[in-house]
Design a protein around this motif. Structure first.
Motif, short mmCIF file in Angstrom:
data_model
loop_
_atom_site.label_atom_id
_atom_site.label_comp_id
_atom_site.label_asym_id
_atom_site.label_seq_id
_atom_site.Cartn_x
_atom_site.Cartn_y
_atom_site.Cartn_z
N ALA A 151 0.83 -1.21 0.00
CA ALA A 151 0.00 0.00 0.00
C ALA A 151 0.86 1.26 0.00
N ASP A 152 0.73 2.06 -1.06
CA ASP A 152 1.36 3.38 -1.06
C ASP A 152 0.36 4.42 -0.57
N ILE A 153 -0.91 4.11 -0.82
CA ILE A 153 -1.99 4.99 -0.38
C ILE A 153 -3.15 4.11 0.09
N PHE A 154 -3.67 4.41 1.27
CA PHE A 154 -4.89 3.73 1.71
C PHE A 154 -6.08 4.60 1.34
N ALA A 187 -3.22 2.86 12.98
CA ALA A 187 -2.47 2.02 13.92
C ALA A 187 -1.63 1.00 13.15
N MET A 188 -2.23 0.48 12.10
CA MET A 188 -1.53 -0.51 11.28
C MET A 188 -0.32 0.11 10.59
N ILE A 189 -0.50 1.34 10.12
CA ILE A 189 0.62 2.02 9.45
C ILE A 189 1.75 2.29 10.45
N GLU A 190 1.36 2.75 11.66
CA GLU A 190 2.37 3.06 12.68
C GLU A 190 3.19 1.82 13.03
N LEU A 191 2.47 0.71 13.10
CA LEU A 191 3.11 -0.55 13.43
C LEU A 191 4.19 -0.91 12.41
N GLY A 192 3.89 -0.56 11.17
CA GLY A 192 4.82 -0.91 10.09
C GLY A 192 6.03 0.02 10.04
N GLY A 193 5.98 1.13 10.78
CA GLY A 193 7.06 2.11 10.72
C GLY A 193 7.13 2.72 9.33
N ASP A 194 8.00 3.73 9.11
CA ASP A 194 8.11 4.14 7.71
C ASP A 194 9.50 3.79 7.18
N LEU A 195 9.52 2.61 6.67
CA LEU A 195 10.78 2.00 6.30
C LEU A 195 11.55 2.74 5.23
N ASP A 196 10.84 3.18 4.19
CA ASP A 196 11.64 3.81 3.12
C ASP A 196 11.28 5.28 2.92
N TRP A 246 8.41 6.91 3.04
CA TRP A 246 7.07 7.30 2.56
C TRP A 246 6.06 6.74 3.53
N LYS A 247 5.28 7.63 4.15
CA LYS A 247 4.22 7.14 5.03
C LYS A 247 2.91 7.17 4.25
N PRO A 248 2.30 6.01 4.04
CA PRO A 248 1.09 5.98 3.21
C PRO A 248 -0.01 6.86 3.81
N PRO A 249 -0.52 7.81 3.05
CA PRO A 249 -1.64 8.61 3.54
C PRO A 249 -2.94 7.80 3.50
N VAL A 299 -2.02 10.56 -5.40
CA VAL A 299 -1.30 9.75 -6.38
C VAL A 299 -0.17 10.57 -7.00
N ASP A 300 -0.48 11.82 -7.36
CA ASP A 300 0.56 12.70 -7.92
C ASP A 300 1.71 12.88 -6.93
N ASP A 301 1.35 13.09 -5.66
CA ASP A 301 2.38 13.27 -4.63
C ASP A 301 3.30 12.06 -4.58
N HIS A 302 2.68 10.89 -4.60
CA HIS A 302 3.49 9.68 -4.50
C HIS A 302 4.38 9.51 -5.72
N LEU A 303 3.83 9.79 -6.90
CA LEU A 303 4.63 9.66 -8.13
C LEU A 303 5.79 10.66 -8.10
N ARG A 304 5.53 11.85 -7.59
CA ARG A 304 6.57 12.87 -7.50
C ARG A 304 7.65 12.42 -6.52
N TRP A 305 7.20 11.87 -5.39
CA TRP A 305 8.16 11.36 -4.39
C TRP A 305 9.04 10.27 -5.00
N LEU A 306 8.41 9.38 -5.77
CA LEU A 306 9.19 8.32 -6.42
C LEU A 306 10.27 8.92 -7.32
N ASP A 307 9.86 9.93 -8.08
CA ASP A 307 10.80 10.57 -9.01
C ASP A 307 11.94 11.24 -8.26
N GLU A 308 11.57 12.02 -7.25
CA GLU A 308 12.56 12.84 -6.54
C GLU A 308 13.57 12.02 -5.76
#
Ligand SMILES: Nc1nc2c(ncn2[C@@H]2O[C@H](COP(=O)(O)OP(=O)(O)O)[C@@H](O)[C@H]2O)c(=O)[nH]1
Ligand SMILES: [Mg+2]
Length: 314
Positions: free
Chosen positions: A184-187, A206-215, A217-220, A239-248
């Motif tokens: 999941a990049d976005i919930f 809670a589930m996201i917090e448990l997973g930490g933000d490994l790389d 990107w914290k899924p919104p 979606v645009d934000d995530h794609l931009r983050w991937l690029d940057e």
């Protein structure tokens, strides 16, 4: 006369549909065209959408298509229909929903039936995506049900993966926790008009917090009401934000590489299987080995090793 590949490259819809049919039928001319088109792929941004049946994926995809068209983007949609008799109604709904895009040259929709064969499906999904990419679609959405391993693989083709959840999913969340976090990049919390939406958001958080933000990107979590379109602009922005983050961050290239590796493994499996099928019918030695397993004369492991040895010399 332009070749099929040239016509696809020129964005001709009929040529694209024809090529997809050739690929479905495993006709070698289809693979030749795909090979010719490969250098034209890699431009599209691919968005995977997954979630339980009835969570509103198709409705959401339809709304996203609208937003992207308004923003001047062309869109391909690959909808993976489970052919279960129970979901017949939903498929009909999808057809009706998508029909309104039929007159629009900037939208290309393709439904794939699963027929319980997800292995073959993930191959044809990749091929269909490649054709849409080569024909110049800016965004390609892959809609798939559930979060089994095969679907995770299909979503592995995507650059941005949306996981659609709805209020009142309680136990569902427990069950999906394991596989879902990695993809999941976005919930998307759809059906936000239903009761229990705050609680559902807390559970997802809670589930996201448990997973930490490994790389990094914290899924919104984006709330939507797909049936009315509420929240869909926010979702398109996420979606645009995530794609931009991937690029940057250079991660876009990582995902592209990952998808290519998937692709090559899939192509290898396909070729190996076809080669094996041919060898079983054409090479008497191999047929004999398999007979030995059939009669119980030899164990399947020794036979498999012997067949492999035969294949690598033959
Ligand atoms: N109340 C409500 N209904 C929705 C919402 N989104 C989708 N639906 C309805 O839920 C049903 C299933 O939607 P569909 O898009 O086919 O789900 P899919 O199986 O995940 O593709 C349809 O009747 C939709 O109209 C929403 O946000 N709120
Ligand atoms: Mg659907």
């Amino acid at each position: 006369m332009a070749t099929l590949a040239q016509r696809v490259r020129g964005g001709e819809r009929r040529a694209a549909a024809r090529l997809m049919r050739l690929l479905d039928d495993g006709v070698s001319a289809g693979f030749d065209a795909l090979r010719e088109l490969y250098p034209d792929t890699g431009r599209a941004r691919i968005v995977g959408v997954t979630g339980s049946p009835g969570s509103g994926k198709s409705t959401l995809v339809d709304q996203l298509v609208r937003v992207w068209r308004d923003r001047g983007l062309t869109v391909g949609v690959v909808a993976i229909d489970p052919t279960s008799p129970f979901s017949g109604g939903a498929i009909l709904g999808d057809r009706i929903r998508m029909r309104q895009h039929e007159a629009d040259d900037g939208v290309f929709v393709r439904s794939l039936a699963t027929r319980g064969n997800l292995g073959g499906l993930s191959r044809s999904t990749r091929d269909v995506v490649a054709v849409m990419d080569a024909m110049g679609m800016d965004r390609i959405v892959i809609e798939t049900v559930g979060v089994g391993q095969d679907e995770v693989d299909i979503v592995g083709t995507a650059h941005t993966s949306l996981v659609v959840l709805v209020p009142g999913m309680g136990d569902d969340i427990q069950a999906i926790k394991a596989g879902i976090l990695e993809i999941a990049d976005i919930f998307v919390l759809n059906k936000a008009d239903h009761e229990g939406v705050d609680r559902a958001e807390r559970e997802i958080r809670a589930m996201i917090e448990l997973g930490g933000d490994l790389d990094g990107w914290k899924p919104p979590i984006v709330r939507t009401i797909a049936s009315s379109g509420e929240g869909v602009l926010n979702l398109a922005d996420a979606v645009d934000d995530h794609l931009r983050w991937l690029d940057e961050t250079g991660r876009f290239e990582d995902r592209v590489r990952r998808a290519r590796v998937h692709h090559v493994r899939q192509a290898l499996r396909d070729r190996f299987e076809r080669r094996l099928d041919r060898a079983i019918t054409e090479q008497t030695g191999i047929a004999g080995l398999i007979d030995a397993a059939a009669s119980g004369e030899q164990d399947p492991y020794s036979v498999a090793d012997a067949v492999l040895a035969e294949l690598s010399v033959g």
